[in-house]
Design an enzyme around this catalytic site. Structure first.
Site, PDB file in Angstrom:
ATOM      1  N   GLU A   1     -16.511 -23.447 -17.560  1.00  0.00           N
ATOM      2  CA  GLU A   1     -17.071 -22.521 -16.582  1.00  0.00           C
ATOM      3  C   GLU A   1     -17.612 -21.257 -17.233  1.00  0.00           C
ATOM      4  O   GLU A   1     -17.112 -20.794 -18.259  1.00  0.00           O
ATOM      5  CB  GLU A   1     -15.993 -22.177 -15.546  1.00  0.00           C
TER       6      GLU A   1
ATOM      7  N   CYS B   1      -1.630 -18.895 -17.519  1.00  0.00           N
ATOM      8  CA  CYS B   1      -3.080 -19.148 -17.552  1.00  0.00           C
ATOM      9  C   CYS B   1      -3.373 -20.587 -17.149  1.00  0.00           C
ATOM     10  O   CYS B   1      -2.808 -21.523 -17.712  1.00  0.00           O
ATOM     11  CB  CYS B   1      -3.589 -18.861 -18.962  1.00  0.00           C
TER      12      CYS B   1
ATOM     13  N   CYS C   1      -0.641 -20.417 -22.886  1.00  0.00           N
ATOM     14  CA  CYS C   1      -0.005 -19.236 -22.287  1.00  0.00           C
ATOM     15  C   CYS C   1       0.489 -19.614 -20.886  1.00  0.00           C
ATOM     16  O   CYS C   1      -0.193 -20.310 -20.136  1.00  0.00           O
ATOM     17  CB  CYS C   1      -0.978 -18.069 -22.217  1.00  0.00           C
TER      18      CYS C   1
ATOM     19  N   CYS D   1      -7.642 -25.128 -23.726  1.00  0.00           N
ATOM     20  CA  CYS D   1      -7.134 -24.185 -24.725  1.00  0.00           C
ATOM     21  C   CYS D   1      -5.786 -24.693 -25.191  1.00  0.00           C
ATOM     22  O   CYS D   1      -4.982 -25.158 -24.391  1.00  0.00           O
ATOM     23  CB  CYS D   1      -6.990 -22.780 -24.125  1.00  0.00           C
TER      24      CYS D   1
ATOM     25  N   CYS E   1     -19.150 -13.793 -18.511  1.00  0.00           N
ATOM     26  CA  CYS E   1     -17.890 -14.224 -19.114  1.00  0.00           C
ATOM     27  C   CYS E   1     -18.074 -15.667 -19.581  1.00  0.00           C
ATOM     28  O   CYS E   1     -18.302 -16.573 -18.793  1.00  0.00           O
ATOM     29  CB  CYS E   1     -16.786 -14.105 -18.064  1.00  0.00           C
TER      30      CYS E   1
ATOM     31  N   CYS F   1     -10.069 -13.945 -13.585  1.00  0.00           N
ATOM     32  CA  CYS F   1      -9.448 -14.173 -14.900  1.00  0.00           C
ATOM     33  C   CYS F   1      -8.299 -15.162 -14.772  1.00  0.00           C
ATOM     34  O   CYS F   1      -7.440 -15.000 -13.925  1.00  0.00           O
ATOM     35  CB  CYS F   1      -8.809 -12.900 -15.441  1.00  0.00           C
TER      36      CYS F   1
HETATM   37  N1  SAH Z   1      -8.125 -16.870 -24.896  1.00  0.00           N
HETATM   38  C1  SAH Z   1      -8.524 -15.536 -24.886  1.00  0.00           C
HETATM   39  C2  SAH Z   1      -9.683 -15.268 -23.948  1.00  0.00           C
HETATM   40  C3  SAH Z   1      -9.677 -15.977 -22.626  1.00  0.00           C
HETATM   41  S1  SAH Z   1      -8.500 -15.487 -21.427  1.00  0.00           S
HETATM   42  C4  SAH Z   1      -7.370 -14.620 -24.570  1.00  0.00           C
HETATM   43  O1  SAH Z   1      -6.330 -15.121 -24.167  1.00  0.00           O
HETATM   44  O2  SAH Z   1      -7.503 -13.436 -24.784  1.00  0.00           O
HETATM   45  C5  SAH Z   1      -9.147 -13.901 -20.832  1.00  0.00           C
HETATM   46  C6  SAH Z   1      -8.071 -12.975 -20.287  1.00  0.00           C
HETATM   47  O3  SAH Z   1      -7.567 -13.448 -19.009  1.00  0.00           O
HETATM   48  C7  SAH Z   1      -6.873 -12.859 -21.198  1.00  0.00           C
HETATM   49  O4  SAH Z   1      -6.445 -11.538 -21.340  1.00  0.00           O
HETATM   50  C8  SAH Z   1      -5.862 -13.679 -20.458  1.00  0.00           C
HETATM   51  O5  SAH Z   1      -4.566 -13.353 -20.842  1.00  0.00           O
HETATM   52  C9  SAH Z   1      -6.170 -13.351 -19.029  1.00  0.00           C
HETATM   53  N2  SAH Z   1      -5.545 -14.279 -18.077  1.00  0.00           N
HETATM   54  C10 SAH Z   1      -5.200 -15.564 -18.293  1.00  0.00           C
HETATM   55  N3  SAH Z   1      -4.629 -16.087 -17.188  1.00  0.00           N
HETATM   56  C11 SAH Z   1      -4.611 -15.119 -16.249  1.00  0.00           C
HETATM   57  C12 SAH Z   1      -4.184 -15.056 -14.886  1.00  0.00           C
HETATM   58  N4  SAH Z   1      -3.660 -16.108 -14.263  1.00  0.00           N
HETATM   59  N5  SAH Z   1      -4.339 -13.903 -14.213  1.00  0.00           N
HETATM   60  C13 SAH Z   1      -4.914 -12.833 -14.822  1.00  0.00           C
HETATM   61  N6  SAH Z   1      -5.351 -12.835 -16.102  1.00  0.00           N
HETATM   62  C14 SAH Z   1      -5.203 -13.960 -16.810  1.00  0.00           C
HETATM   63 FE1  SF4 Z   2      -5.849 -19.816 -23.991  1.00  0.00          FE
HETATM   64 FE2  SF4 Z   2      -5.457 -18.914 -21.520  1.00  0.00          FE
HETATM   65 FE3  SF4 Z   2      -3.844 -18.126 -23.503  1.00  0.00          FE
HETATM   66 FE4  SF4 Z   2      -6.373 -17.248 -23.419  1.00  0.00          FE
HETATM   67  S1  SF4 Z   2      -4.759 -16.814 -21.925  1.00  0.00           S
HETATM   68  S2  SF4 Z   2      -5.238 -18.040 -25.214  1.00  0.00           S
HETATM   69  S3  SF4 Z   2      -7.398 -19.065 -22.564  1.00  0.00           S
HETATM   70  S4  SF4 Z   2      -4.049 -20.219 -22.724  1.00  0.00           S
END
Ligand code: SAH
Ligand code: SF4
Length: 375
Positions: free
Chosen positions: A92, A119, A116, A112, A105, A347
């Site tokens: 996306e 996420c 995390c 990934c 974005c 996000c």
């Molecule tokens: N992988 C990279 C970039 C993509 S994620 C990273 O982790 O930095 C972009 C941002 O969205 C990151 O700061 C991530 O922690 C945040 N993010 C992920 N899941 C989220 C959620 N459910 N609610 C709000 N922010 C989230």
């Molecule tokens: Fe990957 Fe989501 Fe963690 Fe960013 S926040 S590193 S996209 S798992």
């Protein structure tokens, strides 16, 4: 023989390619402007290129971005494209219009591998890295699609007004795990014959791959955002599993090294606000101690829910209080507005469609929950 997709080539690679066709090197500059500044894909339309070059290109090259599967616009103007990356995977791209800027974005991987906990992309597992053409192709496609929606067209002598003023690599994937493809894409974003964005308007966001942060500083230092999310190793180990390999001490040192090369004199720390998990006053105070010698700003992101997340967003009052504590310690702190959540474009909600090759999603289910979600 496969055609060369010109979206895979940054300026140096395009020049080498044009030379390999026995054409003058400066033609690469013209060609690059046609592709990226005008959004052209038809070689015949490139009227100031020599006919001989156009014929060779038509025979050996192509300009192809990912096919669009869905195009949705949120009630707040946020627009999301779902793009087909083959073998039943989709990624996306999200455009966020604001009064003074337009931010795209961009995704860098299908899925990934970082897993995390909070996420949606991370829960799905990893399929593959995107190629340079698939990364820059998101900007190429979005910029020109947005221009046509806005009725902006390139005319003789003008290449049209730019709609996208900022790019953030904050879509699906961990950009620093795919540096080989990301760096040429970044170079095109900065290139005056392509998108001409300043280094300060292009932001890479990372969950904290320490060695690759050093590499990015050498290869293409753009603005850096680091996903922090916890003030101590014990909690971060659980939220961002990568922390077990690169603990906070190493991450803070890497931030300091990066700052020597960065286009801005601060690092942006992203911090997702999860109810009862990382949002207490004590966490804010621990953060202040953690970052005391790293010039930084904080961007608090209210947690965006997705199906079966098992976590909740902190209440607005809690987020205000948390921000205040950081601010009272002299740390500039902003809270990200939630945009596009009615089309799952906020996000962490980006899910695309990912065929997990790591079987992470399966293994994840067997882990105990982080916190009991109270009702
Ligand atoms: N992988 C990279 C970039 C993509 S994620 C990273 O982790 O930095 C972009 C941002 O969205 C990151 O700061 C991530 O922690 C945040 N993010 C992920 N899941 C989220 C959620 N459910 N609610 C709000 N922010 C989230
Ligand atoms: Fe990957 Fe989501 Fe963690 Fe960013 S926040 S590193 S996209 S798992």
């Amino acid at each position: 023989m496969d055609r060369v997709n010109l979206l895979d080539l940054d300026a140096a690679a395009l020049t080498a390619y044009v030379s390999s066709l026995d054409e003058k090197r400066f033609r690469a500059r013209q060609l690059q402007r046609w592709i990226h500044r005008r959004g052209a894909r038809d070689f015949d339309a490139m009227s100031d290129l020599a006919k001989s070059l156009r014929t060779k290109l038509a025979e050996h090259a192509e300009i192809v971005a990912l096919p669009v599967m869905r195009d949705a616009t949120s009630s707040d103007g946020t627009r999301k494209w779902l793009l087909d990356v083959g073998l039943a995977n989709a990624i996306e791209t999200v455009f966020i219009p604001e009064d003074d800027r337009g931010t795209l974005c961009v995704s860098t991987q299908a899925g990934c591998a970082m897993a995390c906990l909070f996420c949606s992309t991370g829960r799905q597992g990893f399929n593959r890295n995107l190629k340079t053409s698939e990364i820059i192709g998101q900007l190429w496609w979005a910029e020109h699609a947005l221009r046509s929606s806005a009725g902006v067209t390139a005319s003789e002598g003008s290449e049209g007004e730019r709609v996208i003023s900022n790019v953030v690599l904050m879509g699906m994937g961990e950009p620093l795990q795919n540096l080989d493809a990301v760096v040429p894409a970044l170079r095109l974003m900065l290139d005056d014959n392509a998108y001409g964005l300043s280094r300060r308007r292009v932001t890479v966001s990372t969950s904290g791959l320490v060695r690759q942060m050093d590499k990015l500083a050498q290869l293409c230092p753009v603005a850096l955002a680091v996903s922090l999310h916890a003030p101590n190793d014990e909690l971060r180990d659980r939220l961002v599993p990568l922390n077990r390999k690169h603990p906070l001490r190493d991450l803070m040192a890497a931030c300091q090294r990066y700052l020597k090369h960065a286009p801005r004199d601060f690092i942006t720390f992203e911090y997702v606000m999860i109810d009862g998990v990382n949002d207490q006053d004590g966490h804010a105070r621990e953060l202040i101690a953690l970052v005391h010698d790293v010039p930084c700003k904080f961007n608090l992101i209210p947690f965006n829910p997705f199906p079966d997340a098992g976590l909740r967003r902190s209440a607005p009052e809690r987020i205000r209080r948390f921000a205040q504590i950081l601010q009272d310690a002299g740390i500039v702190t902003t809270t990200r507005k939630t945009r596009g959540d009615d089309i799952d474009a906020a996000c962490g909600q980006l899910a695309g469609e990912v065929q997990d090759r790591t079987r992470r999603a399966e293994r994840k289910q067997q882990l105990p929950p982080l916190v009991a979600v109270h009702s």
